[in-house]
Scaffold this motif. Sequence first.
Motif, PDB file in Angstrom:
ATOM      1  N   VAL A  42      -9.141   4.646   4.731  1.00  0.00           N
ATOM      2  CA  VAL A  42      -9.321   4.142   3.491  1.00  0.00           C
ATOM      3  C   VAL A  42     -10.642   4.692   2.581  1.00  0.00           C
ATOM      4  O   VAL A  42     -10.763   4.401   1.369  1.00  0.00           O
ATOM      5  CB  VAL A  42      -9.715   2.512   3.478  1.00  0.00           C
ATOM      6  CG1 VAL A  42      -8.552   1.684   4.091  1.00  0.00           C
ATOM      7  CG2 VAL A  42     -11.078   2.363   4.478  1.00  0.00           C
ATOM      8  N   GLN A  73     -13.477  -6.094  -3.338  1.00  0.00           N
ATOM      9  CA  GLN A  73     -12.505  -5.433  -2.505  1.00  0.00           C
ATOM     10  C   GLN A  73     -12.975  -4.081  -2.419  1.00  0.00           C
ATOM     11  O   GLN A  73     -12.095  -3.041  -2.880  1.00  0.00           O
ATOM     12  CB  GLN A  73     -11.033  -5.521  -3.217  1.00  0.00           C
ATOM     13  CG  GLN A  73     -10.700  -6.980  -2.930  1.00  0.00           C
ATOM     14  CD  GLN A  73     -10.035  -7.449  -1.732  1.00  0.00           C
ATOM     15  OE1 GLN A  73      -9.259  -6.778  -1.110  1.00  0.00           O
ATOM     16  NE2 GLN A  73     -10.643  -8.419  -1.256  1.00  0.00           N
ATOM     17  N   LEU A  77     -10.839  -0.392  -2.251  1.00  0.00           N
ATOM     18  CA  LEU A  77      -9.730  -0.268  -1.434  1.00  0.00           C
ATOM     19  C   LEU A  77      -8.621   0.323  -2.211  1.00  0.00           C
ATOM     20  O   LEU A  77      -8.142  -0.008  -3.105  1.00  0.00           O
ATOM     21  CB  LEU A  77      -9.303  -1.616  -0.826  1.00  0.00           C
ATOM     22  CG  LEU A  77     -10.488  -2.240  -0.024  1.00  0.00           C
ATOM     23  CD1 LEU A  77     -10.133  -3.437   0.726  1.00  0.00           C
ATOM     24  CD2 LEU A  77     -10.959  -1.223   1.169  1.00  0.00           C
ATOM     25  N   ASP A  78      -7.994   1.300  -1.390  1.00  0.00           N
ATOM     26  CA  ASP A  78      -6.732   2.067  -2.138  1.00  0.00           C
ATOM     27  C   ASP A  78      -7.094   3.137  -3.102  1.00  0.00           C
ATOM     28  O   ASP A  78      -6.168   3.819  -3.661  1.00  0.00           O
ATOM     29  CB  ASP A  78      -5.776   1.057  -2.722  1.00  0.00           C
ATOM     30  CG  ASP A  78      -5.212   0.033  -1.615  1.00  0.00           C
ATOM     31  OD1 ASP A  78      -4.775   0.610  -0.698  1.00  0.00           O
ATOM     32  OD2 ASP A  78      -4.981  -1.138  -1.952  1.00  0.00           O
ATOM     33  N   LYS A 103      -8.588   6.703  -4.372  1.00  0.00           N
ATOM     34  CA  LYS A 103      -8.664   8.013  -3.785  1.00  0.00           C
ATOM     35  C   LYS A 103      -9.933   8.660  -3.686  1.00  0.00           C
ATOM     36  O   LYS A 103     -10.231   9.613  -3.287  1.00  0.00           O
ATOM     37  CB  LYS A 103      -7.693   8.827  -4.777  1.00  0.00           C
ATOM     38  CG  LYS A 103      -6.243   8.581  -4.608  1.00  0.00           C
ATOM     39  CD  LYS A 103      -5.248   9.473  -5.122  1.00  0.00           C
ATOM     40  CE  LYS A 103      -3.707   9.188  -4.972  1.00  0.00           C
ATOM     41  NZ  LYS A 103      -2.958   9.859  -5.659  1.00  0.00           N
ATOM     42  N   THR A 155      -5.247  -2.923  10.768  1.00  0.00           N
ATOM     43  CA  THR A 155      -4.747  -4.055  10.251  1.00  0.00           C
ATOM     44  C   THR A 155      -4.685  -5.062  11.165  1.00  0.00           C
ATOM     45  O   THR A 155      -4.160  -5.044  12.386  1.00  0.00           O
ATOM     46  CB  THR A 155      -3.580  -3.897   9.480  1.00  0.00           C
ATOM     47  OG1 THR A 155      -3.626  -2.868   8.335  1.00  0.00           O
ATOM     48  CG2 THR A 155      -3.047  -5.299   9.016  1.00  0.00           C
TER      49      THR A 155
END
Length: 398
Positions: A110, A136, A153-154, A156, A394
């Motif tokens: 991440v 987040q 999160l997510d 780049k 996860t």
Amino acid sequence: MNNRVGVDESVEVNSNTTGSRTLYEHFRKRKFIWIISSIILIAVIIAVPTIIITGNNNEMEKASTVTEMLTTTEITTQITTSTTTTKSKQILPPVIINNNTKWKQNAVTVAGGNGQGSELNQLNWPVGIYVDDDDQSIYIVDSLNHRIVRWELDAKNGEIVAGGNERGKDIDQLDNPMDIILNKEKKYLIICDANNRRVMRWSRQNIDDQEILIPDIICWSLAIDNNGDLYIADMQSNLVRRFQQGDMVGIVVAGRHGTGNQLDQLDRPRSIFVDEYYSVYIADYFNNRVMKWLKYAAEGSIIAPGHASNENPNPLGSLISLTVDHMGNIYVSNWDNHQIMRWSPGAIEGTPVAGEKQSGSGSMQFMNPQDLSFDRQGNLYVVDKDNHRIQKFTIDLD
């Protein structure tokens, strides 16, 4: 004779007077009519714009009423939408983690994972993290880049939120930072600036707003309790201190009697965790143990490794970092086996929950795991230091 003449002249005078009076009455009536007409004309001139203005005002009032109705509807809709959004975020309660919880073993990177470097998509020996569920994102201690980066999160790339001005001791610089947390109100970053022997406070709203919170301390780990009090692991003094707001001295809550391996001593407290009951968990590095100090306790108790054996004299290995779940299970990282281990209270040995024994750069491997943390949904985040990345495991709800 004079009398007759007088009478005749008198008659003529009366006749002229009557004519004049008649003429006067005529003009007086015409003047009256003219005045009345003028008044009516003026009234009409005044009345027509008034009617027009009144009509426009009525239209404006109608338009204003419609606008107010639309605005009220929009505000109501916005409030309803906002309330619905807030409620939808609160529908999912925090996951209760216990000794049966498992995580999927193929981790997702991440943050970082693009080699060692100083670009915004790279990390250089990360050592600490703080997971912020509210926005987040995660805050990462990028130690050899001497900076703190925030990574959504997510995303780049990360963004620099503290330091990043080369290594140094100026107020806007860091030197090998070791840990990061947010204060209770989440307005400030609290940073262990280890080599500068200080704890820094950095504004989240303004990167140029910073101050020295605690001077002259070799800080290695930080924690915040429910009251917003700050806990600092002091590696030099082998103590853990609690600081209330504005306090620069602190109160000793663990390790009161010098360096050693007795129950009232510590030897290099490397990582700390404070639970909801104000108990302090300590990774006691050189003593290879995890200690628990209850609030106001004079000494701590050993809760891991529990018992050593001839086959495994050092079951915890080189203890680096720890965290604790809702049931009091302890999760630790260490240099020796490159795994995250779970120790239940009273257990003789730990159980691996993430990572393989063999070090590497695969999705199931670590190279020198460091700090670890859970998010609200029970996902596990691990700082994979020598792979220069942050790994997310996860939670497995199947």
